[in-house]
Design a protein around this motif. Structure first.
Motif, PDB file in Angstrom:
ATOM      1  N   GLY A   1       0.782  -1.238   0.000  1.00 35.24           N
ATOM      2  CA  GLY A   1       0.000   0.000   0.000  1.00 35.24           C
ATOM      3  C   GLY A   1       0.809   1.280   0.000  1.00 35.24           C
ATOM      4  O   GLY A   1       0.283   2.348   0.337  1.00 35.24           O
ATOM      5  N   ILE A   2       2.090   1.211  -0.373  1.00 39.42           N
ATOM      6  CA  ILE A   2       2.881   2.439  -0.478  1.00 39.42           C
ATOM      7  C   ILE A   2       2.498   3.133  -1.788  1.00 39.42           C
ATOM      8  O   ILE A   2       2.493   2.506  -2.853  1.00 39.42           O
ATOM      9  N   ALA A   3       2.189   4.423  -1.708  1.00 38.99           N
ATOM     10  CA  ALA A   3       1.635   5.118  -2.880  1.00 38.99           C
ATOM     11  C   ALA A   3       2.651   5.225  -4.012  1.00 38.99           C
ATOM     12  O   ALA A   3       2.380   4.842  -5.149  1.00 38.99           O
ATOM     13  N   PHE A   4       3.846   5.756  -3.730  1.00 38.39           N
ATOM     14  CA  PHE A   4       4.837   5.954  -4.793  1.00 38.39           C
ATOM     15  C   PHE A   4       6.222   5.477  -4.347  1.00 38.39           C
ATOM     16  O   PHE A   4       6.779   6.027  -3.404  1.00 38.39           O
ATOM     17  N   SER A   5       6.760   4.457  -5.023  1.00 45.42           N
ATOM     18  CA  SER A   5       8.149   4.035  -4.833  1.00 45.42           C
ATOM     19  C   SER A   5       8.910   4.506  -6.066  1.00 45.42           C
ATOM     20  O   SER A   5       8.854   3.880  -7.124  1.00 45.42           O
ATOM     21  N   MET A   6       9.578   5.635  -5.934  1.00 48.30           N
ATOM     22  CA  MET A   6      10.118   6.343  -7.104  1.00 48.30           C
ATOM     23  C   MET A   6      11.610   6.041  -7.277  1.00 48.30           C
ATOM     24  O   MET A   6      12.478   6.832  -6.906  1.00 48.30           O
ATOM     25  N   THR A   7      11.857   4.867  -7.856  1.00 46.48           N
ATOM     26  CA  THR A   7      13.233   4.470  -8.148  1.00 46.48           C
ATOM     27  C   THR A   7      13.334   4.290  -9.657  1.00 46.48           C
ATOM     28  O   THR A   7      12.335   3.972 -10.308  1.00 46.48           O
ATOM     29  N   GLN A   8      14.524   4.545 -10.203  1.00 46.45           N
ATOM     30  CA  GLN A   8      14.701   4.523 -11.667  1.00 46.45           C
ATOM     31  C   GLN A   8      13.638   5.403 -12.334  1.00 46.45           C
ATOM     32  O   GLN A   8      13.070   5.045 -13.353  1.00 46.45           O
ATOM     33  N   TRP A   9      13.371   6.554 -11.749  1.00 50.13           N
ATOM     34  CA  TRP A   9      12.205   7.359 -12.105  1.00 50.13           C
ATOM     35  C   TRP A   9      12.501   8.505 -13.070  1.00 50.13           C
ATOM     36  O   TRP A   9      11.582   9.109 -13.611  1.00 50.13           O
TER      37      TRP A   9
ATOM     38  N   ASP B   1       4.184   8.865   0.513  1.00 48.69           N
ATOM     39  CA  ASP B   1       2.988   8.183   1.004  1.00 48.69           C
ATOM     40  C   ASP B   1       2.319   9.045   2.069  1.00 48.69           C
ATOM     41  O   ASP B   1       3.002   9.661   2.881  1.00 48.69           O
ATOM     42  N   PRO B   2       0.988   9.102   2.069  1.00 49.61           N
ATOM     43  CA  PRO B   2       0.310   9.926   3.080  1.00 49.61           C
ATOM     44  C   PRO B   2       0.304   9.278   4.469  1.00 49.61           C
ATOM     45  O   PRO B   2       0.030   9.957   5.445  1.00 49.61           O
ATOM     46  N   ASP B   3       0.605   7.976   4.545  1.00 44.60           N
ATOM     47  CA  ASP B   3       0.447   7.270   5.826  1.00 44.60           C
ATOM     48  C   ASP B   3       1.764   6.902   6.501  1.00 44.60           C
ATOM     49  O   ASP B   3       1.790   6.037   7.381  1.00 44.60           O
ATOM     50  N   TYR B   4       2.855   7.497   6.068  1.00 38.10           N
ATOM     51  CA  TYR B   4       4.138   7.177   6.693  1.00 38.10           C
ATOM     52  C   TYR B   4       4.226   7.711   8.120  1.00 38.10           C
ATOM     53  O   TYR B   4       3.760   8.810   8.422  1.00 38.10           O
ATOM     54  N   THR B   5       4.897   6.921   8.964  1.00 35.11           N
ATOM     55  CA  THR B   5       5.395   7.400  10.256  1.00 35.11           C
ATOM     56  C   THR B   5       6.885   7.631  10.062  1.00 35.11           C
ATOM     57  O   THR B   5       7.541   6.873   9.346  1.00 35.11           O
ATOM     58  N   HIS B   6       7.439   8.649  10.689  1.00 34.33           N
ATOM     59  CA  HIS B   6       8.856   8.987  10.526  1.00 34.33           C
ATOM     60  C   HIS B   6       9.539   8.966  11.893  1.00 34.33           C
ATOM     61  O   HIS B   6       9.222   9.764  12.757  1.00 34.33           O
ATOM     62  N   ASP B   7      10.461   8.009  12.103  1.00 36.58           N
ATOM     63  CA  ASP B   7      11.259   7.941  13.334  1.00 36.58           C
ATOM     64  C   ASP B   7      12.706   8.262  13.007  1.00 36.58           C
ATOM     65  O   ASP B   7      13.146   8.081  11.866  1.00 36.58           O
ATOM     66  N   ARG B   8      13.450   8.673  14.017  1.00 35.25           N
ATOM     67  CA  ARG B   8      14.868   8.994  13.811  1.00 35.25           C
ATOM     68  C   ARG B   8      15.717   8.361  14.904  1.00 35.25           C
ATOM     69  O   ARG B   8      15.266   8.174  16.034  1.00 35.25           O
ATOM     70  N   ALA B   9      16.970   8.027  14.561  1.00 37.35           N
ATOM     71  CA  ALA B   9      17.922   7.501  15.558  1.00 37.35           C
ATOM     72  C   ALA B   9      19.310   7.957  15.138  1.00 37.35           C
ATOM     73  O   ALA B   9      19.600   8.059  13.945  1.00 37.35           O
ATOM     74  N   GLN B  10      20.164   8.217  16.121  1.00 36.01           N
ATOM     75  CA  GLN B  10      21.513   8.704  15.814  1.00 36.01           C
ATOM     76  C   GLN B  10      22.529   7.583  16.024  1.00 36.01           C
ATOM     77  O   GLN B  10      22.524   6.912  17.051  1.00 36.01           O
ATOM     78  N   VAL B  11      23.404   7.375  15.040  1.00 39.26           N
ATOM     79  CA  VAL B  11      24.530   6.440  15.215  1.00 39.26           C
ATOM     80  C   VAL B  11      25.686   7.257  15.784  1.00 39.26           C
ATOM     81  O   VAL B  11      26.045   8.293  15.213  1.00 39.26           O
TER      82      VAL B  11
END
Ligand SMILES: [Zn+2]
Length: 618
Positions: free
Chosen positions: A168-176, A264-274
């Motif tokens: 259900g991911i709206a747009f996977s824009m690779t080789q685009w 995608d309109p339904d993404y959650t975005h998390d972050r972590a630092q290395v």
């Protein structure tokens, strides 16, 4: 203006660095893309403006250039479609799906205008390749600016790129986007998009994407205005105003070979630092199949980065995004698209493999079409070791050896030196690229010793980062690090299907010692590690050098006896073991099992189980 200036400074310093580190005669082309895309999310189409500054660093005058138009593969009757429907073991993700796409489901990239330095050029489209006859030949050390207008339809997702995939991911824009093909010392690499793989030109990308305000965008590069965009990119605590009209997202990436993004309109975005590494971004659709596993995967991703930084060299970018793309994992610069659902173990394994590609492809950008084993094999190798370091699994490479032995038994093996699209079966490709590539490195440890191997692999990384190393470049660094000669190993393992198989012949007693015949049954010669275990429990290690290596590896921490060199043409070699046969309990060839000996049953001689004078090979 600031942007323009910093680009100039970067290009100049890149040029200096290239000169300083260049291997003798080495050169590579360079690109600077500025693109603006306007997405129509309802029609799944977009209009694009592309300005490409192309630097011809080659010694050749170019009268043509080529672009890839990858989306054109997703049309009934395309080479990708026909190949998938006629190969004996099709990729089930593709199968006959392309042949069934309707007009509003196919993919395409239509060029509406193309100019070189302001002059119209003549071009023609052949499948997924755009052939451009230049208005003016491009001289060595010269540059041209190509200005293109194009429109495109995003295909219903079949493989890698596309819209509305099964997760259900709206747009996977690779080789685009229309992507200029690489030109190097082997000429143009303008391969039709049949299945795999990719080879890109090093350079900088400045990409602006105008899209409906409900969509979150993730991808390659650094977002230039995070506090204005929000969506979890902003500094914590920043308040971000809500837009009502379309939003323009601007990403910049320096010294990369490609640019990918998703929306995608339904993404959650998390972050972590290395620690001492990049900031990691995670984009996924939160639901009962993802929430727990993605949260747990974050900590594993941090550890994988730390392991790879220590063992393989430092990740060169400030950011990396792990994105639910909704199809099998695929590597891109500064990001990966992976399947989002499934077990934590599967998700983490895929993540680790794709992350390892940041070293072996996005930094060491080997030509994947010609040398898939150099990036797929190395990514498998590095990620298996990183994952094994987390759960103390004994042998991270056992799976690779198993796949290789099984392919050999199937009779389908082809040399790993083939172009990725030209194997007769997908199985022969994948085992050659992934398993034989990983074994190539593990077996290299066997040949030159573990210390030399890791020193060598980091030296290779630091020597060839941001370039296009080929197999010889890898082997030369390993030779310089180990002082051993390894060209024969590359030729045998990659260019042929010759196999390693050693076993035992006669064991006789002479003057209180044992004379042990060792047989080279396969036609692939190797130096031999051998351990003799005596009945009193003591052990003696032997090392039999092989003359193509022109030396011996260090002892890897175990004292050993270096026997006389085995000139490889001799099918049989006689080893003198210090004690009488009656004192021996067992003898084993290659106790570390790093040699891909296709018949390990004849590698161990247990005295109690065998008549001592029987020739085991008969
Ligand atoms: Zn891979």
């Amino acid at each position: 203006m600031m942007m323009q200036k910093s680009t100039l400074i970067t290009s100049f310093s890149f040029f200096i660095i290239s000169l300083a580190q260049a291997q003798s005669g080495y050169w590579q082309q360079r690109v600077e893309y500025t693109m603006h895309i306007k997405m129509n999310v309802m029609a799944h189409q977009f209009d694009g403006d592309q300005k490409l500054v192309y630097y011809n660093n080659s010694p050749d005058t170019l009268s043509k250039v080529y672009y890839h138009l990858y989306f054109n593969a997703f049309q009934p009757g395309s080479m990708m479609d026909v190949r998938s429907r006629t190969i004996s073991d099709p990729d089930r993700r593709i199968a006959d799906r392309i042949s069934k796409l309707n007009d509003n489901e196919i993919g395409y990239q239509h060029i509406t205008s193309l100019k070189q330095d302001g002059k119209e050029v003549v071009y023609k489209v052949n499948g997924t390749i755009l052939e451009v006859t230049l208005a003016k030949p491009l001289l060595p050390k010269a540059k041209s600016t190509f200005e293109m207008k194009f429109n495109a339809q995003v295909p219903l997702q079949v493989r890698r790129s596309g819209r509305d995939n099964r997760e259900g991911i709206a747009f996977s824009m690779t080789q685009w986007y229309p992507k200029i093909a690489e030109y190097d010392y082997q000429g143009w690499h303008a391969y039709q998009y049949v299945a795999r793989e990719f080879h890109g030109v090093w350079g900088d990308f400045n990409v602006s994407i105008t899209i409906d305000p409900t969509f979150m965008v993730a991808g390659t590069g650094i977002l230039q205005h995070p506090d204005k965009i929000g969506f979890g990119y902003e500094k914590p605590g920043t308040s971000v105003g809500k837009e009502t009209g379309d939003i323009t997202w601007n990403f910049m990436a320096k010294d990369v070979i490609d640019f990918a993004w998703t929306a995608d309109p339904d993404y959650t975005h998390d972050r972590a630092q290395v620690a001492n590494g990049p900031e990691l971004h995670f984009f996924y659709q939160k639901n009962e199949k993802t929430t727990e596993s993605w949260k747990k995967m974050e900590e594993i991703a941090v550890k994988v980065f730390q392991y790879l930084n220590t063992h393989f060299g430092k990740y060169p970018f400030d950011s990396y995004s792990i994105i639910q793309g909704g199809d099998g994992g695929m590597e891109y610069p500064m990001c990966t698209l992976i399947l989002g659902e499934g077990s934590l173990q599967g998700l983490s394994g895929t993540m680790a493999h794709e992350v390892a590609h940041s070293w072996f492809q996005m930094t060491l950008a080997s030509n994947e079409s010609l040398y898939a084993w150099m990036d797929e094999g190395a990514a498998d190798f590095a990620s298996s070791e990183a994952m094994a370091s987390l759960d103390d699994k004994r042998n991270p490479h056992a799976g690779s050896y198993g796949s290789y032995f099984s392919l050999v038994a199937s009779g389908l093996q082809e040399p790993a030196s083939q172009h990725s699209d030209h194997y007769s079966t997908n199985r022969a490709y994948s085992t050659a690229a992934y398993s034989m590539g990983a074994i190539f490195l593990e077996q290299l440890k066997y040949l030159i010793g573990e210390d030399n191997f890791y020193k060598g692999i980091r030296r290779y990384y630091n020597t060839w980062k941001m370039k296009h190393p080929n197999p010889n470049d890898l082997i030369r660094v390993m030779e310089k690090t180990s002082g051993l000669q390894l060209g024969w190993y590359l030729r045998y393992w990659i260019n042929t299907t010759k196999r390693i198989d050693y076993g035992f012949g006669q064991l006789t007693e002479k003057d209180g010692a044992s004379l042990l015949d060792i047989k080279r049954i396969g036609d692939f010669p190797m130096p031999i590690d051998l351990v003799v275990t005596y009945k009193d429990g003591s052990k003696e290690n032997y090392y039999i050098p092989m003359n193509e290596l022109a030396g011996s590896k260090p002892d890897e921490g175990n004292p050993r006896i270096i026997a006389e060199t085995w000139p490889w043409v001799y099918p049989t070699y006689t080893l003198k073991v210090n004690k009488n046969p009656s004192e021996i309990d067992s003898i084993e060839i290659d106790p570390s099992q790093r040699m891909a000996d296709i018949d390990r049953k004849n590698n161990k001689l247990i005295m109690a189980e065998r008549a001592p004078f029987k020739d085991q090979t008969k």
